[in-house]
Design a protein around this motif. Structure first.
Motif, mmCIF file in Angstrom:
data_model
loop_
_atom_site.group_PDB
_atom_site.id
_atom_site.type_symbol
_atom_site.label_atom_id
_atom_site.label_comp_id
_atom_site.label_asym_id
_atom_site.label_seq_id
_atom_site.Cartn_x
_atom_site.Cartn_y
_atom_site.Cartn_z
ATOM 1 N N TYR A 83 27.108 61.556 36.193
ATOM 2 C CA TYR A 83 27.384 60.423 37.087
ATOM 3 C C TYR A 83 27.282 60.795 38.564
ATOM 4 O O TYR A 83 27.649 59.979 39.416
ATOM 5 C CB TYR A 83 28.755 59.794 36.744
ATOM 6 C CG TYR A 83 28.680 59.091 35.412
ATOM 7 C CD1 TYR A 83 27.959 57.913 35.276
ATOM 8 C CD2 TYR A 83 29.241 59.648 34.265
ATOM 9 C CE1 TYR A 83 27.821 57.286 34.039
ATOM 10 C CE2 TYR A 83 29.111 59.039 33.027
ATOM 11 C CZ TYR A 83 28.402 57.852 32.931
ATOM 12 O OH TYR A 83 28.253 57.237 31.712
ATOM 13 N N ASP A 98 29.572 68.422 33.084
ATOM 14 C CA ASP A 98 28.685 67.268 32.840
ATOM 15 C C ASP A 98 28.632 66.474 34.143
ATOM 16 O O ASP A 98 29.610 65.816 34.518
ATOM 17 C CB ASP A 98 29.241 66.426 31.684
ATOM 18 C CG ASP A 98 28.357 65.226 31.368
ATOM 19 O OD1 ASP A 98 27.362 64.992 32.097
ATOM 20 O OD2 ASP A 98 28.653 64.509 30.386
ATOM 21 N N SER A 154 22.098 64.533 26.363
ATOM 22 C CA SER A 154 22.478 64.748 24.952
ATOM 23 C C SER A 154 21.778 65.994 24.393
ATOM 24 O O SER A 154 22.388 66.779 23.661
ATOM 25 C CB SER A 154 22.122 63.515 24.122
ATOM 26 O OG SER A 154 22.709 62.363 24.694
ATOM 27 N N SER A 183 21.280 64.384 34.084
ATOM 28 C CA SER A 183 20.414 63.451 33.364
ATOM 29 C C SER A 183 19.713 62.510 34.322
ATOM 30 O O SER A 183 20.222 62.246 35.422
ATOM 31 C CB SER A 183 21.301 62.640 32.408
ATOM 32 O OG SER A 183 20.552 61.644 31.756
ATOM 33 N N SER A 205 19.416 59.482 33.288
ATOM 34 C CA SER A 205 19.823 58.200 32.707
ATOM 35 C C SER A 205 20.603 57.299 33.660
ATOM 36 O O SER A 205 20.462 56.088 33.597
ATOM 37 C CB SER A 205 20.680 58.424 31.455
ATOM 38 O OG SER A 205 19.898 58.912 30.395
ATOM 39 N N LYS A 206 21.462 57.840 34.499
ATOM 40 C CA LYS A 206 22.432 56.983 35.193
ATOM 41 C C LYS A 206 21.988 56.701 36.634
ATOM 42 O O LYS A 206 21.446 55.648 36.900
ATOM 43 C CB LYS A 206 23.826 57.607 35.118
ATOM 44 C CG LYS A 206 24.245 58.002 33.703
ATOM 45 C CD LYS A 206 24.463 56.820 32.757
ATOM 46 C CE LYS A 206 24.763 57.321 31.350
ATOM 47 N NZ LYS A 206 25.241 56.353 30.423
#
Ligand SMILES: Cc1ncc(COP(=O)(O)O)c(C=O)c1O
Length: 391
Positions: free
Chosen positions: A213, A210, A107, A237, A239-240
């Motif tokens: 994933y 992006d 983000s 990221s 995050s995933k």
């Protein structure tokens, strides 16, 4: 209370963006849980696991022994070097550490890249359905999001023909691509990926990839834009795949022409990404076994849903190549996916996300199921849906 006249202050137009609807579904699910109702969480795109144990250990050591002050805005050199090494070991692509920028989640990377690459009034193309925050952040910055209405036939990914059509309404300065995508999990083939990059190169369109994933794919590895171009902006990221959502850490690979602008923006907007998370994340690249076990769980959840959802009447499903989502066409059941999701939650306890979050127009006829959670919960949710349909 002070007396006297009160004149209302201005509320800025740019802040009036739509909510991130999945967060609203989460709120409704939490209310149901508070009042004692069971909830099967298939709404949120968040791993059911925490950070890998090597990362937690590194964080504990850092907490005990480090002052945790600010870092340089671009991130600590050890982490930038570890990320650069990841490009050579995972993708076989050479990316110098100088081009890596550590960010506050992907983000933070969107804010930095959109501000560095686009001016107010520019037009940026993106797939519909797509991750809603791209569109909403661009709008808040005065940049016009231009929806490319993708279909299952294109694996819900942008194509040169869709870009031609968007450009016939006015110049396009950027394209955002996510492969695998949220909400469909579909991926671009290698040829389609390089064709899109060539198209953007030929027409002066900034390519933003992006890659959040990456690492969570079921048939083959996803391609990185770094394999095709030094001019693409890559956003990724922890995050995933790395299962570290709350650590708020991500990274970008920036092209040379944006490097200085991104650095100045990062200094001014964020000072530095979270220090504890940065110190811990260096260990993340050594935790592959644990992280790949998570991917094996997603694969099992995906197989379970591909089998069970059709039994519950959800038979028109996007071919999810990666990520942890299944996007379902429910036009035979509703043309109001938001009301339909509320009904599903009330009658079955299954929390799912309406397609309007991802595609304000056609999303009225779609739902997104997330299978990022633990297999027991996904199985119980699928069973609750089948029982519901049988009634
Ligand atoms: C496609 C996509 N990009 C970016 C994000 C934001 O992730 P974060 O800021 O946690 O890195 C998400 C979150 O769900 C996502 O699905």
């Amino acid at each position: 209370m002070m007396g006297g006249n009160v004149t209302a202050c201005k509320v800025a137009y740019r802040g009036k963006i739509p909510p991130f609807i999945v967060m609203e579904v989460m709120r409704a699910a939490a209310e149901r849980e508070r009042s004692g109702g069971a909830v099967y969480h298939m709404e949120v795109g968040q791993p059911g696991t925490g950070a890998p144990s090597g990362v937690v250990r590194a964080a504990q050591e850092a907490l005990a022994g480090n002052r945790l002050g600010y870092t340089v805005a671009l991130g600590i050199p050890e982490l930038r070097t570890a990320i650069a090494r990841h490009y050579s070991t995972y993708y076989g692509v050479s990316v110098p550490a100088e081009r890596i920028v550590v960010t506050t989640g992907s983000s933070g990377g969107f804010m930095l890249s959109f501000l560095a690459a686009f001016d107010a009034g520019d037009r940026v193309a993106l797939a519909a359905p797509g991750y809603p925050c791209y569109r909403n952040i661009l709008s808040a910055l005065g940049v016009e999001p231009v929806s490319l209405p993708t279909t299952a036939a294109d694996r819900f990914q942008p194509t040169p023909a869709l870009l031609d059509r968007a450009r016939s309404d006015g110049p396009v300065q950027g394209l955002i691509v996510a492969s695998p995508s949220n909400p469909t999990g579909t991926m671009l083939g290698t040829d389609q990926f390089s064709e899109l990059i060539d198209y953007c190169r030929a027409h002066g369109i900034r390519f933003i990839s992006d890659e959040i994933y990456h690492g969570i794919t079921y048939e083959r590895r996803a391609d990185t834009a770094a394999a095709f171009s030094d001019n693409a902006v890559i956003i990724n990221s922890f995050s995933k795949y790395f299962s570290m959502t709350g650590w708020r850490l991500g990274w970008m690979v920036v092209p040379d022409d944006l490097a200085r602008a991104v650095e100045s923006l990062a200094q001014n907007l964020f000072i530095s990404p979270p220090t504890l998370s940065q110190l811990a994340a260096v260990a993340a690249f050594d935790c592959r076994n644990e992280l790949d076990a998570n991917v094996a769980r997603y694969a099992a959840n995906r197989a379970l849903l591909l089998e069970e959802l059709p039994r519950a009447g959800f038979s028109d499903l996007a071919p999810a190549d990666g990520a942890f989502y299944i996007y379902a066409d429910v036009s035979h059941m509703t043309n109001d996916s938001e009301a339909f999701c509320s009904r599903i939650l009330a009658e079955t306890g299954v929390a799912v996300t309406p397609g309007v979050d991802f595609d304000p127009d056609r999303g009225k006829r779609f739902l997104r199921f997330s299978f990022a959670g633990m297999t027991d919960e996904v199985a119980a949710g699928a069973a609750a849906l089948t029982d519901w349909q049988a009634k």
